[in-house]
Scaffold this motif. Structure first.
Motif, PDB file in Angstrom:
ATOM      1  N   UNK A  40       0.835  -1.209   0.000  1.00  0.00           N
ATOM      2  CA  UNK A  40       0.000   0.000   0.000  1.00  0.00           C
ATOM      3  C   UNK A  40       0.867   1.255   0.000  1.00  0.00           C
ATOM      4  N   UNK A  41       1.873   1.275   0.869  1.00  0.00           N
ATOM      5  CA  UNK A  41       2.736   2.456   0.984  1.00  0.00           C
ATOM      6  C   UNK A  41       3.517   2.690  -0.303  1.00  0.00           C
ATOM      7  N   UNK A  42       4.062   1.636  -0.879  1.00  0.00           N
ATOM      8  CA  UNK A  42       4.884   1.815  -2.081  1.00  0.00           C
ATOM      9  C   UNK A  42       4.056   2.167  -3.303  1.00  0.00           C
ATOM     10  N   UNK A  43       2.790   1.781  -3.310  1.00  0.00           N
ATOM     11  CA  UNK A  43       1.946   1.999  -4.481  1.00  0.00           C
ATOM     12  C   UNK A  43       1.245   3.336  -4.505  1.00  0.00           C
ATOM     13  N   UNK A  44       1.432   4.158  -3.493  1.00  0.00           N
ATOM     14  CA  UNK A  44       0.746   5.442  -3.417  1.00  0.00           C
ATOM     15  C   UNK A  44       1.708   6.603  -3.555  1.00  0.00           C
ATOM     16  N   UNK A  45       1.284   7.600  -4.290  1.00  0.00           N
ATOM     17  CA  UNK A  45       2.072   8.822  -4.410  1.00  0.00           C
ATOM     18  C   UNK A  45       1.597   9.873  -3.411  1.00  0.00           C
ATOM     19  N   UNK A  46       0.360   9.732  -2.961  1.00  0.00           N
ATOM     20  CA  UNK A  46      -0.212  10.691  -2.020  1.00  0.00           C
ATOM     21  C   UNK A  46       0.439  10.506  -0.645  1.00  0.00           C
ATOM     22  N   UNK A  47       1.120  11.544  -0.174  1.00  0.00           N
ATOM     23  CA  UNK A  47       1.848  11.461   1.090  1.00  0.00           C
ATOM     24  C   UNK A  47       0.923  11.227   2.274  1.00  0.00           C
ATOM     25  N   UNK A  48      -0.296  11.741   2.201  1.00  0.00           N
ATOM     26  CA  UNK A  48      -1.247  11.545   3.306  1.00  0.00           C
ATOM     27  C   UNK A  48      -1.663  10.076   3.411  1.00  0.00           C
ATOM     28  N   UNK A  49      -1.883   9.452   2.268  1.00  0.00           N
ATOM     29  CA  UNK A  49      -2.258   8.036   2.253  1.00  0.00           C
ATOM     30  C   UNK A  49      -1.097   7.192   2.771  1.00  0.00           C
ATOM     31  N   UNK A  50       0.109   7.516   2.325  1.00  0.00           N
ATOM     32  CA  UNK A  50       1.296   6.785   2.792  1.00  0.00           C
ATOM     33  C   UNK A  50       1.444   6.898   4.303  1.00  0.00           C
ATOM     34  N   UNK A  51       1.300   8.114   4.810  1.00  0.00           N
ATOM     35  CA  UNK A  51       1.460   8.333   6.244  1.00  0.00           C
ATOM     36  C   UNK A  51       0.357   7.630   7.025  1.00  0.00           C
ATOM     37  N   UNK A  52      -0.873   7.681   6.525  1.00  0.00           N
ATOM     38  CA  UNK A  52      -1.991   7.005   7.183  1.00  0.00           C
ATOM     39  C   UNK A  52      -1.757   5.486   7.221  1.00  0.00           C
TER      40      UNK A  52
ATOM     41  N   UNK B 192      10.296   0.997   3.840  1.00  0.00           N
ATOM     42  CA  UNK B 192       9.561   1.235   2.590  1.00  0.00           C
ATOM     43  C   UNK B 192       8.978   2.645   2.602  1.00  0.00           C
ATOM     44  N   UNK B 193       8.426   3.066   3.718  1.00  0.00           N
ATOM     45  CA  UNK B 193       7.855   4.415   3.830  1.00  0.00           C
ATOM     46  C   UNK B 193       8.920   5.491   3.595  1.00  0.00           C
ATOM     47  N   UNK B 194      10.081   5.314   4.174  1.00  0.00           N
ATOM     48  CA  UNK B 194      11.167   6.289   4.030  1.00  0.00           C
ATOM     49  C   UNK B 194      11.897   6.164   2.693  1.00  0.00           C
ATOM     50  N   UNK B 195      11.487   5.189   1.894  1.00  0.00           N
ATOM     51  CA  UNK B 195      12.082   4.906   0.588  1.00  0.00           C
ATOM     52  C   UNK B 195      13.557   4.524   0.705  1.00  0.00           C
TER      53      UNK B 195
END
Length: 178
Positions: free
Chosen positions: A71-83, A142-145
């Motif tokens: 989920x985190x890697x597939x999203x460009x929206x930072x809010x979605x990633x953080x959530x 993954x979140x921090x890339x």
């Protein structure tokens, strides 16, 4: 099962070595994949031997971390990633907290408020802190890339379960999971 038990020494270990080395010999082109497969299956059998329910807890942890990595890697929206990261942390720590600290909270509440809430009757899953923090390290990487997402649930299981003994960051051992 413990390492010093008769069933481990006489049955489990010889069967493990037979499969581990025998399959390497029979399938030499896929040696690393075969070794990792045998190691994962044997490790999960050993883990679930006395208390099979622990296997489901382990698999739930693997599923949570694998899913949130995707989920985190597939999203460009930072809010979605953080959530997704926050939800992953809540689920991981919730699982750990439930099994490790629920009776502590009940005992404390009983002492503070004079209540008589009975303790929950379950055993603490072996290594729950290790595999929880292994999973968290993966999702955070993954979140921090700092690491690429793992698209193979099998390799994710190897990282969380088999390598939990090492407590090494996912980005440092990702290439060893081939």
């Amino acid at each position: 099962m413990v390492f010093s038990s008769i069933i481990f020494v006489i049955w489990f270990l010889p069967v493990f070595f037979l499969f581990y080395f025998g399959l390497q010999y029979l399938i030499p082109k896929r040696k690393i994949a075969v070794c990792n497969s045998v190691l994962l299956v044997a490790s999960l059998i050993f883990y679930a031997w006395d208390t099979p329910i622990f296997l489901f807890i382990m698999l739930l942890s693997i599923l949570i971390n694998y899913s949130f990595g995707i989920i985190i890697s597939g999203n460009m929206d930072k809010k979605v990633k953080k959530a997704a990261l926050v939800l992953s942390i809540i689920l991981n720590l919730g699982l750990l907290g439930y099994f490790k600290y629920s009776n502590f909270v009940i005992d404390t509440a009983n002492q503070c408020f004079g209540s008589a809430i009975p303790n929950l009757k379950f055993a603490l899953p072996i290594g729950i802190s290790f595999f929880t923090f292994q999973g968290l390290s993966y999702v955070i990487d993954v979140y921090r890339e700092k690491a690429e997402v793992q698209r193979s649930p099998f390799k994710m299981a190897i990282y969380i379960h088999v390598s939990a003994i090492n407590c090494r960051a996912y980005r440092k051992i990702r290439n060893d999971l081939q």
